[in-house]
Structures are given as C-alpha cells and as structure tokens.
Write a protein that holds these residues in place. Sequence first.
Motif, short mmCIF file in Angstrom:
data_model
loop_
_atom_site.label_atom_id
_atom_site.label_comp_id
_atom_site.label_asym_id
_atom_site.label_seq_id
_atom_site.Cartn_x
_atom_site.Cartn_y
_atom_site.Cartn_z
N GLU A 1 4.21 0.11 17.37
CA GLU A 1 3.91 0.98 16.62
C GLU A 1 2.27 0.70 16.08
O GLU A 1 1.45 1.48 15.48
N ALA A 2 2.03 -0.72 16.19
CA ALA A 2 0.72 -1.08 15.81
C ALA A 2 -0.04 -1.76 17.05
O ALA A 2 -0.19 -3.08 16.83
N GLY B 1 4.97 3.41 0.08
CA GLY B 1 5.92 3.90 1.27
C GLY B 1 7.10 2.99 1.21
O GLY B 1 7.12 1.97 0.59
N TYR C 1 0.85 -1.20 -0.12
CA TYR C 1 0.04 -0.01 -0.05
C TYR C 1 0.84 1.10 -0.06
O TYR C 1 0.59 2.27 0.20
N THR D 1 3.02 -3.17 6.01
CA THR D 1 2.11 -2.07 5.96
C THR D 1 2.35 -0.84 6.98
O THR D 1 2.39 -1.29 8.04
N GLN D 2 2.53 0.30 6.55
CA GLN D 2 2.69 1.26 7.28
C GLN D 2 1.46 1.31 8.38
O GLN D 2 0.62 1.21 8.10
N ALA D 3 1.97 1.95 9.53
CA ALA D 3 0.71 2.24 10.43
C ALA D 3 -0.38 3.03 9.82
O ALA D 3 -1.54 2.75 10.14
N SER D 4 0.10 4.13 9.15
CA SER D 4 -0.88 4.95 8.49
C SER D 4 -1.96 4.32 7.67
O SER D 4 -2.85 4.99 7.16
N LYS D 5 -1.57 2.97 7.03
CA LYS D 5 -2.30 2.66 6.08
C LYS D 5 -3.14 1.41 6.45
O LYS D 5 -3.39 0.50 5.77
N ARG D 6 -2.82 0.95 7.80
CA ARG D 6 -3.57 -0.38 8.22
C ARG D 6 -5.14 -0.43 8.22
O ARG D 6 -5.43 -1.50 8.05
N ASP D 7 -5.91 0.59 7.80
CA ASP D 7 -7.24 0.71 7.24
C ASP D 7 -7.51 -0.03 6.15
O ASP D 7 -8.34 -0.56 5.90
N HIS D 8 -6.21 -0.26 5.46
CA HIS D 8 -6.32 -1.05 3.84
C HIS D 8 -6.38 -2.64 3.92
O HIS D 8 -6.85 -3.42 3.43
#
Length: 181
Positions: A144-145, A19, A17, A72-79
């Motif tokens: 981080e998650a 990055g 996703y 997956t970057q923390a900011s993209k976990r909603d994917h």
Amino acid sequence: MKIYTKTGDKGTTGLLYGGRVPKNSPQVELNGAVDEAQAHLGLVRAHATGELASICRDLELDLWILMAEVATQASKRDHLKPGTTLVTRDMVTHLEELIDQISLRFQPPKEFVVPGEEVTAAFLDVARTVVRRAERHSVAFVEEAPDSLVQMYLNRLSDLVWTLARWSEGVSLTARGAQNA
C-alpha cells in the motif's frame, strides 16, 4: 485524564492524522508486532548495561517513528516528517553501520545458534523473532506504501538484534571464562 476512550469498542482503532481501521487490519497487525518487539527490546535494556542498553533505547525510539508511519493512511503520507514520523534511509544505514561495528567484536558462529547461552542473548533472540514477524506483516503494508522503508528497516533490525545477541553471548562467555580462570 482517563486512559480509556471507548472509541475502539466496536473493533476499530484510530490512525495518526485521522481515519479508522479494523483492529485486525494489516496496519494494526504490523504495529502490534512492532509494539511487541519494542517491549522485548525494553526487557533487554532492563537487563543490560552500558552500550547495549543505550543501543536498545535508541532502537525503541526508532520503532516509535516506524509505528507512526505505519499508523498513517496512505492518503495522508504527505503529513509524515522524515526521522520523526517516517523511516528514513539514514535510519536503515545506521543499523547497517551498527551491524558492521558490532560484528567486529566477536567470532561469528559457524553453525546454527541454539538460543539460551545466556539471559540477555536469549531475550534478544526472542526480540529478533518478534521483529521477523513484524517484517512478515510489513509485506502487506509496503504493498500500500511502496515508497516506505519500513520493511527494509525491519529486515536490518532483525539482523542487528541477532548480531547483538551473538555479541552478548561472547561478552558473557568471556566474562565467565575470566571468572573461572
């Protein structure tokens, strides 16, 4: 299609996703250890038959899900999609159920185990140590998650792999005893 992209030549790697992160980032270290554990489970599967081979294949597929989450970057976990790119509680529960089921098939050792009683168990013991390393790397990832079940999954997986190794030893020793009778 060429296998090399040259995008990692400067020490970074791409994430699911989008990055990029340095190749020595905690995420990449964790995924590297999980990738190695998956390869060791593949080695076990190549030497095993029947149920053990099937269990190892299922675990290898689960580890793809886990690696997708980690990549997956923390900011993209909603994917992330549960059970496809995100470790779920059901996946952890399944490991617990397997541990319970397999544990009923052998007498647990009463002292520390010295790996190497038989080949498949030895391969499983190596896989277990790699899973434990991945679990240690997962501590930084979970910071981080915090909602991630990656660390819990890896903890149960190492328990399952230990259980599979002891079961494999018991099956092998029983077969050897029958041959020598």
